[in-house]
Design a protein around this motif. Structure first.
Motif, PDB file in Angstrom:
ATOM      1  N   GLY A  34       0.787  -1.230   0.000  1.00  0.00           N
ATOM      2  CA  GLY A  34       0.000   0.000   0.000  1.00  0.00           C
ATOM      3  C   GLY A  34       0.814   1.274   0.000  1.00  0.00           C
ATOM      4  N   THR A  35       2.143   1.184  -0.057  1.00  0.00           N
ATOM      5  CA  THR A  35       2.984   2.380  -0.044  1.00  0.00           C
ATOM      6  C   THR A  35       2.992   3.116  -1.383  1.00  0.00           C
ATOM      7  OG1 THR A  35       4.902   0.968  -0.508  1.00  0.00           O
ATOM      8  CG2 THR A  35       4.498   1.557   1.788  1.00  0.00           C
ATOM      9  N   LEU A  36       2.338   2.533  -2.379  1.00  0.00           N
ATOM     10  CA  LEU A  36       2.219   3.245  -3.650  1.00  0.00           C
ATOM     11  C   LEU A  36       1.411   4.528  -3.482  1.00  0.00           C
ATOM     12  CD1 LEU A  36       2.851   3.158  -6.723  1.00  0.00           C
ATOM     13  CD2 LEU A  36       0.652   2.018  -7.037  1.00  0.00           C
ATOM     14  N   ASP A  37       0.576   4.567  -2.444  1.00  0.00           N
ATOM     15  CA  ASP A  37      -0.197   5.779  -2.167  1.00  0.00           C
ATOM     16  C   ASP A  37       0.720   6.990  -1.988  1.00  0.00           C
ATOM     17  OD1 ASP A  37      -2.136   3.885  -2.134  1.00  0.00           O
ATOM     18  OD2 ASP A  37      -2.974   4.423  -0.187  1.00  0.00           O
ATOM     19  N   TYR A  38       1.850   6.793  -1.305  1.00  0.00           N
ATOM     20  CA  TYR A  38       2.788   7.892  -1.076  1.00  0.00           C
ATOM     21  C   TYR A  38       3.460   8.327  -2.380  1.00  0.00           C
ATOM     22  CZ  TYR A  38       2.198   6.383   3.759  1.00  0.00           C
ATOM     23  OH  TYR A  38       1.666   6.036   4.980  1.00  0.00           O
ATOM     24  N   VAL A  39       3.685   7.375  -3.262  1.00  0.00           N
ATOM     25  CA  VAL A  39       4.279   7.702  -4.567  1.00  0.00           C
ATOM     26  C   VAL A  39       3.307   8.554  -5.382  1.00  0.00           C
ATOM     27  CG1 VAL A  39       5.148   6.749  -6.742  1.00  0.00           C
ATOM     28  CG2 VAL A  39       5.699   5.624  -4.573  1.00  0.00           C
ATOM     29  N   LEU A  40       2.046   8.202  -5.343  1.00  0.00           N
ATOM     30  CA  LEU A  40       1.043   8.900  -6.150  1.00  0.00           C
ATOM     31  C   LEU A  40       0.801  10.328  -5.667  1.00  0.00           C
ATOM     32  CD1 LEU A  40      -1.570   6.023  -6.612  1.00  0.00           C
ATOM     33  CD2 LEU A  40       0.168   6.804  -8.228  1.00  0.00           C
ATOM     34  N   THR A  41       1.142  10.598  -4.421  1.00  0.00           N
ATOM     35  CA  THR A  41       0.935  11.960  -3.897  1.00  0.00           C
ATOM     36  C   THR A  41       2.097  12.900  -4.212  1.00  0.00           C
ATOM     37  OG1 THR A  41       1.878  11.334  -1.749  1.00  0.00           O
ATOM     38  CG2 THR A  41      -0.512  11.126  -2.007  1.00  0.00           C
ATOM     39  N   LYS A  42       3.170  12.370  -4.739  1.00  0.00           N
ATOM     40  CA  LYS A  42       4.338  13.208  -5.054  1.00  0.00           C
ATOM     41  C   LYS A  42       4.075  14.003  -6.335  1.00  0.00           C
ATOM     42  CE  LYS A  42       7.574  10.017  -2.857  1.00  0.00           C
ATOM     43  NZ  LYS A  42       7.779  10.872  -1.669  1.00  0.00           N
ATOM     44  N   PRO A  43       4.619  15.233  -6.408  1.00  0.00           N
ATOM     45  CA  PRO A  43       4.382  16.110  -7.574  1.00  0.00           C
ATOM     46  C   PRO A  43       5.258  15.729  -8.769  1.00  0.00           C
ATOM     47  CG  PRO A  43       5.809  17.224  -6.028  1.00  0.00           C
ATOM     48  CD  PRO A  43       5.424  15.920  -5.371  1.00  0.00           C
ATOM     49  N   ILE A  44       5.206  14.461  -9.155  1.00  0.00           N
ATOM     50  CA  ILE A  44       6.014  13.961 -10.261  1.00  0.00           C
ATOM     51  C   ILE A  44       5.298  12.746 -10.837  1.00  0.00           C
ATOM     52  CG2 ILE A  44       7.401  12.397  -8.846  1.00  0.00           C
ATOM     53  CD1 ILE A  44       9.815  13.129 -10.548  1.00  0.00           C
ATOM     54  N   ASP A  45       5.537  12.475 -12.089  1.00  0.00           N
ATOM     55  CA  ASP A  45       4.877  11.347 -12.730  1.00  0.00           C
ATOM     56  C   ASP A  45       5.221  10.048 -11.998  1.00  0.00           C
ATOM     57  OD1 ASP A  45       3.441  10.326 -15.308  1.00  0.00           O
ATOM     58  OD2 ASP A  45       5.212   9.052 -15.109  1.00  0.00           O
ATOM     59  N   SER A  46       4.208   9.281 -11.645  1.00  0.00           N
ATOM     60  CA  SER A  46       4.413   8.084 -10.834  1.00  0.00           C
ATOM     61  C   SER A  46       5.226   7.016 -11.571  1.00  0.00           C
ATOM     62  CB  SER A  46       3.064   7.501 -10.404  1.00  0.00           C
ATOM     63  OG  SER A  46       2.253   7.220 -11.542  1.00  0.00           O
ATOM     64  N   GLN A  47       5.013   6.873 -12.868  1.00  0.00           N
ATOM     65  CA  GLN A  47       5.773   5.870 -13.619  1.00  0.00           C
ATOM     66  C   GLN A  47       7.253   6.234 -13.667  1.00  0.00           C
ATOM     67  OE1 GLN A  47       4.256   4.932 -17.530  1.00  0.00           O
ATOM     68  NE2 GLN A  47       5.971   3.588 -18.013  1.00  0.00           N
ATOM     69  N   PHE A  48       7.547   7.511 -13.822  1.00  0.00           N
ATOM     70  CA  PHE A  48       8.943   7.963 -13.805  1.00  0.00           C
ATOM     71  C   PHE A  48       9.575   7.660 -12.453  1.00  0.00           C
ATOM     72  CE2 PHE A  48      12.094  11.199 -12.716  1.00  0.00           C
ATOM     73  CZ  PHE A  48      12.954  11.134 -13.812  1.00  0.00           C
ATOM     74  N   TYR A  49       8.850   7.912 -11.386  1.00  0.00           N
ATOM     75  CA  TYR A  49       9.395   7.709 -10.044  1.00  0.00           C
ATOM     76  C   TYR A  49       9.686   6.236  -9.786  1.00  0.00           C
ATOM     77  CZ  TYR A  49       9.895   7.993  -4.973  1.00  0.00           C
ATOM     78  OH  TYR A  49      10.378   7.904  -3.695  1.00  0.00           O
ATOM     79  N   VAL A  50       8.720   5.363 -10.061  1.00  0.00           N
ATOM     80  CA  VAL A  50       8.918   3.942  -9.754  1.00  0.00           C
ATOM     81  C   VAL A  50       9.923   3.296 -10.712  1.00  0.00           C
ATOM     82  CG1 VAL A  50       6.603   3.729  -8.799  1.00  0.00           C
ATOM     83  CG2 VAL A  50       6.978   3.180 -11.216  1.00  0.00           C
ATOM     84  N   SER A  51      10.238   3.964 -11.816  1.00  0.00           N
ATOM     85  CA  SER A  51      11.172   3.392 -12.784  1.00  0.00           C
ATOM     86  C   SER A  51      12.620   3.751 -12.500  1.00  0.00           C
ATOM     87  CB  SER A  51      10.824   3.857 -14.207  1.00  0.00           C
ATOM     88  OG  SER A  51       9.547   3.417 -14.596  1.00  0.00           O
ATOM     89  N   PHE A  52      12.866   4.918 -11.866  1.00  0.00           N
ATOM     90  CA  PHE A  52      14.245   5.405 -11.753  1.00  0.00           C
ATOM     91  C   PHE A  52      14.673   5.795 -10.340  1.00  0.00           C
ATOM     92  CE2 PHE A  52      12.835   6.466 -16.096  1.00  0.00           C
ATOM     93  CZ  PHE A  52      13.790   5.757 -16.819  1.00  0.00           C
ATOM     94  N   ARG A  53      13.829   5.541  -9.349  1.00  0.00           N
ATOM     95  CA  ARG A  53      14.177   6.003  -7.996  1.00  0.00           C
ATOM     96  C   ARG A  53      15.392   5.289  -7.425  1.00  0.00           C
ATOM     97  NH1 ARG A  53      16.337   7.104  -4.343  1.00  0.00           N
ATOM     98  NH2 ARG A  53      15.669   7.859  -2.305  1.00  0.00           N
TER      99      ARG A  53
END
Length: 262
Positions: free
Chosen positions: A94-113
């Motif tokens: 369920g921590t994807l919720d925190y990713v979705l609240t960030k002011p950046i594209d979620s796919q970009f974040y989960v791909s390169f973090r």
């Protein structure tokens, strides 16, 4: 665009600091990579003890292909593997919720973090093997062949990313997708050799269903002078299509994501 460039720069900095905390690991992992590559070359040599060519490719042409495979594998371990495994964890916990609240594209974040820098050694060794194979073949790439190679190599990376991203996105509905990761790894291992080695339906599947040919055979064929701009344009088209499909699938998955609070 500058926002994403700055974010990627921060990802690089944070991951590099983390890597430098354990410098001994870098040396140990580098030795492991060299050993793995030496064993892969030895395996190729075993095939050529009995035949002068494999699938119509000479020994050094296959070495060039193995170099492409190693470089692609390095990029996979550099950013794909560490991030895609965490994506499954984000969805499961369920921590994807925190990713979705960030002011950046979620796919970009989960791909390169998360980036594993020592895996770039695979990329360097792979490119070095390509250079060695070209030297033994007596091939000096000109600007045209280098541009074609870079284009097809980048397309191969895009295809690999799209395939893995699509499979990991299935985790929005399936709790456990480990078997899909194993399936991807198994198919990717077939890219160690030119697709012309395989016959019949398997060759068709590895070219058009699971496009192994576009991942390693095409880049290697381009650098040794076996391909032209027509195939380069085809690789670019396949990469663009795969990226578009993976993007649309990600958007579809997010639209059906119920979050951890539901």
């Amino acid at each position: 665009m500058s926002k994403y460039v700055n974010c990627f720069r921060e990802f690089l900095r944070a991951c590099l600091v983390e890597e430098l905390e354990h410098r001994a690991n870098f040396a140990a992992n580098l030795m492991s990579t060299v050993f793995w590559l030496a064993m892969a070359v030895f395996t190729v040599q075993l095939y050529f003890f009995r035949t002068p060519s494999v699938g119509g490719w000479s020994y050094y042409e296959v070495l060039a292909l193995l170099g492409v495979f190693t470089a692609i594998h390095g990029f996979i371990e550099f950013f794909l593997q560490p991030n895609m495994s965490r994506l499954v964890t984000h969805i499961r916990q369920g921590t994807l919720d925190y990713v979705l609240t960030k002011p950046i594209d979620s796919q970009f974040y989960v791909s390169f973090r998360h980036l594993v820098f020592w895996r770039l050694a695979d990329v360097a060794l792979g490119l070095g093997m390509i250079a060695f194979a070209l030297m033994e073949l007596g091939i000096t790439p000109n600007t045209k062949s280098m541009v074609l190679f870079v284009l097809i190599f980048a397309s191969a990376l895009a295809v690999v990313y799209s395939l893995w991203m699509g499979m990991m996105t299935v985790s929005f509905w399936a709790v456990k997708v480990d078997n899909l990761s194993f399936l991807f790894t198994s198919f990717f291992e077939t890219a160690r050799f030119p697709v012309s080695v395989y016959k019949g339906a398997l060759r068709f599947a590895l070219t058009y269903v699971f496009p192994v040919a576009f991942i390693t055979t095409y880049p290697a064929a381009a650098i040794v002078g076996r391909l032209g701009w027509t195939e380069g344009a085809g690789s670019l088209a396949v990469a663009a299509l795969c990226l578009w499909i993976s993007r649309q699938f990600w958007k579809f998955a997010l639209a059906h994501y119920t979050s951890a609070s539901s």
